[in-house]
Motif scaffolding. Structure first.
Motif, PDB file in Angstrom:
ATOM      1  N   SER B  21      74.558 -49.821  12.457  1.00  0.00           N
ATOM      2  CA  SER B  21      75.199 -48.624  12.975  1.00  0.00           C
ATOM      3  C   SER B  21      74.778 -47.428  12.132  1.00  0.00           C
ATOM      4  N   CYS B  22      74.790 -46.265  12.751  1.00  0.00           N
ATOM      5  CA  CYS B  22      74.530 -45.004  12.064  1.00  0.00           C
ATOM      6  C   CYS B  22      75.605 -44.020  12.525  1.00  0.00           C
ATOM      7  N   ALA B  23      76.488 -43.647  11.611  1.00  0.00           N
ATOM      8  CA  ALA B  23      77.559 -42.711  11.922  1.00  0.00           C
ATOM      9  C   ALA B  23      77.084 -41.306  11.603  1.00  0.00           C
ATOM     10  N   ALA B  24      77.157 -40.429  12.596  1.00  0.00           N
ATOM     11  CA  ALA B  24      76.663 -39.065  12.453  1.00  0.00           C
ATOM     12  C   ALA B  24      77.822 -38.081  12.378  1.00  0.00           C
ATOM     13  N   SER B  25      77.642 -37.041  11.581  1.00  0.00           N
ATOM     14  CA  SER B  25      78.630 -35.974  11.497  1.00  0.00           C
ATOM     15  C   SER B  25      77.955 -34.685  11.079  1.00  0.00           C
ATOM     16  N   GLY B  26      78.655 -33.573  11.344  1.00  0.00           N
ATOM     17  CA  GLY B  26      78.141 -32.277  10.917  1.00  0.00           C
ATOM     18  C   GLY B  26      77.219 -31.597  11.910  1.00  0.00           C
ATOM     19  N   PHE B  27      77.044 -32.200  13.081  1.00  0.00           N
ATOM     20  CA  PHE B  27      76.231 -31.577  14.121  1.00  0.00           C
ATOM     21  C   PHE B  27      76.671 -32.132  15.471  1.00  0.00           C
ATOM     22  N   THR B  28      76.194 -31.513  16.531  1.00  0.00           N
ATOM     23  CA  THR B  28      76.525 -31.952  17.887  1.00  0.00           C
ATOM     24  C   THR B  28      75.617 -33.110  18.246  1.00  0.00           C
ATOM     25  N   PHE B  29      76.139 -34.317  18.066  1.00  0.00           N
ATOM     26  CA  PHE B  29      75.326 -35.528  18.155  1.00  0.00           C
ATOM     27  C   PHE B  29      74.578 -35.632  19.475  1.00  0.00           C
ATOM     28  N   ASP B  30      75.252 -35.318  20.576  1.00  0.00           N
ATOM     29  CA  ASP B  30      74.616 -35.543  21.887  1.00  0.00           C
ATOM     30  C   ASP B  30      73.618 -34.453  22.261  1.00  0.00           C
ATOM     31  N   ASP B  31      73.261 -33.592  21.328  1.00  0.00           N
ATOM     32  CA  ASP B  31      72.184 -32.626  21.551  1.00  0.00           C
ATOM     33  C   ASP B  31      70.827 -33.141  21.086  1.00  0.00           C
ATOM     34  N   TRP B  47      58.022 -46.736  12.117  1.00  0.00           N
ATOM     35  CA  TRP B  47      58.957 -46.349  13.176  1.00  0.00           C
ATOM     36  C   TRP B  47      59.351 -47.599  13.958  1.00  0.00           C
ATOM     37  N   VAL B  48      60.642 -47.742  14.235  1.00  0.00           N
ATOM     38  CA  VAL B  48      61.155 -48.933  14.911  1.00  0.00           C
ATOM     39  C   VAL B  48      61.537 -48.644  16.359  1.00  0.00           C
ATOM     40  N   SER B  49      62.336 -47.582  16.548  1.00  0.00           N
ATOM     41  CA  SER B  49      62.854 -47.311  17.883  1.00  0.00           C
ATOM     42  C   SER B  49      63.404 -45.903  17.955  1.00  0.00           C
ATOM     43  N   GLY B  50      63.408 -45.327  19.160  1.00  0.00           N
ATOM     44  CA  GLY B  50      63.966 -44.012  19.364  1.00  0.00           C
ATOM     45  C   GLY B  50      64.704 -43.932  20.688  1.00  0.00           C
ATOM     46  N   ILE B  51      65.642 -42.985  20.769  1.00  0.00           N
ATOM     47  CA  ILE B  51      66.458 -42.832  21.974  1.00  0.00           C
ATOM     48  C   ILE B  51      66.727 -41.354  22.193  1.00  0.00           C
ATOM     49  N   SER B  52      66.615 -40.914  23.436  1.00  0.00           N
ATOM     50  CA  SER B  52      66.870 -39.515  23.752  1.00  0.00           C
ATOM     51  C   SER B  52      68.371 -39.232  23.724  1.00  0.00           C
TER      52      SER B  52
END
Lengths: 107, 117
Positions: B21-31, B47-52
């Motif tokens: 898991s990667c918990a994000a904070s401090g920005f608008t994650f879904d942007d 590089w392993v994987s990416g997601i839009s």
């Protein structure tokens, strides 16, 4: 997958030297290339994006150039804090790929 | 301040599964698009994987395709990596990174995955 061939794999240089690292893509990637610096035990740090745009806060001695298949990272005058490993990364398409890395060591 | 905090790493036997898991904070994650990058001990970055931002575009390295699944939950500001059929060569420090649409400026500190019997 696009292959990124980075050279040299290692480099010995002195403080004040001008250094150039190159990356060659196996096919054209426009300018979708970034350069990253990594120090031991630390996450990578973005230096250059879109091949030639300097990330905010990065010293101006770092510069990038190139488009298509051939790219360079230049450090105009090496400082002690610049001794690290450098990677290029193409994010033109999936799968994204890093170069093999260039370890910059003190001569 | 942007923060990316990875978790879920550990020691696992070959053939077993793990979910990072990667918990994000401090920005608008879904942007933002997000990525997973790994580094085996003493080796370079992979590089392993990416997601839009909306999960509409997903990519995988050939080395993990068919075994790993990336996903995100924008409501929880979280990025995930489901890793199945783990192999010794998957042993690495796994980073998540935020894609600002021109370089990846923000990175977590990584979570270590060790695959060993």
């Amino acid at each position: 997958a696009i292959q990124m061939t980075q050279s040299p794999s290692s480099l010995s240089a002195s403080v004040g030297d001008r250094v150039t690292i190159t990356c060659r893509a196996s096919q054209g990637i426009r300018n979708d290339l970034g350069w990253y610096q990594q120090k031991p035990g630390k996450a990578p740090k973005l230096l250059i994006y879109a091949a030639s745009s300097l990330q905010s806060g990065v010293p101006s001695r770092f510069s990038g150039s190139g488009s298509g298949t051939d790219f360079t990272l230049t450090i105009s005058s090496l400082q002690p804090e610049d001794f690290a490993t450098y990677y290029c990364l193409q994010d033109y398409n999936y799968p994204h790929t890093f170069g093999q890395g260039t370890k910059l060591e003190i001569k | 301040e942007v923060q990316l905090v990875e978790s879920g790493g550990g020691l696992v036997q070959p053939g077993r599964s793990l979910r990072l898991s990667c918990a994000a904070s401090g920005f608008t994650f879904d942007d933002y698009a997000m990525h997973w990058v790994r580094q085996a001990p003493g080796k370079g970055l992979e590089w392993v994987s990416g997601i839009s931002w909306n999960s509409g575009s997903i990519g995988y390295a050939d080395s993990v395709k068919g075994r790993f699944t990336i996903s995100r939950d924008n409501a929880k500001n979280s990025l995930y990596l489901q890793m199945n059929s783990l192999r010794a060569e998957d042993t690495a420090l796994y980073y998540c990174a935020k894609d600002k649409g021109g370089g990846w400026y923000d990175w977590g500190q990584g979570t270590l995955v060790t695959v060993s019997s």
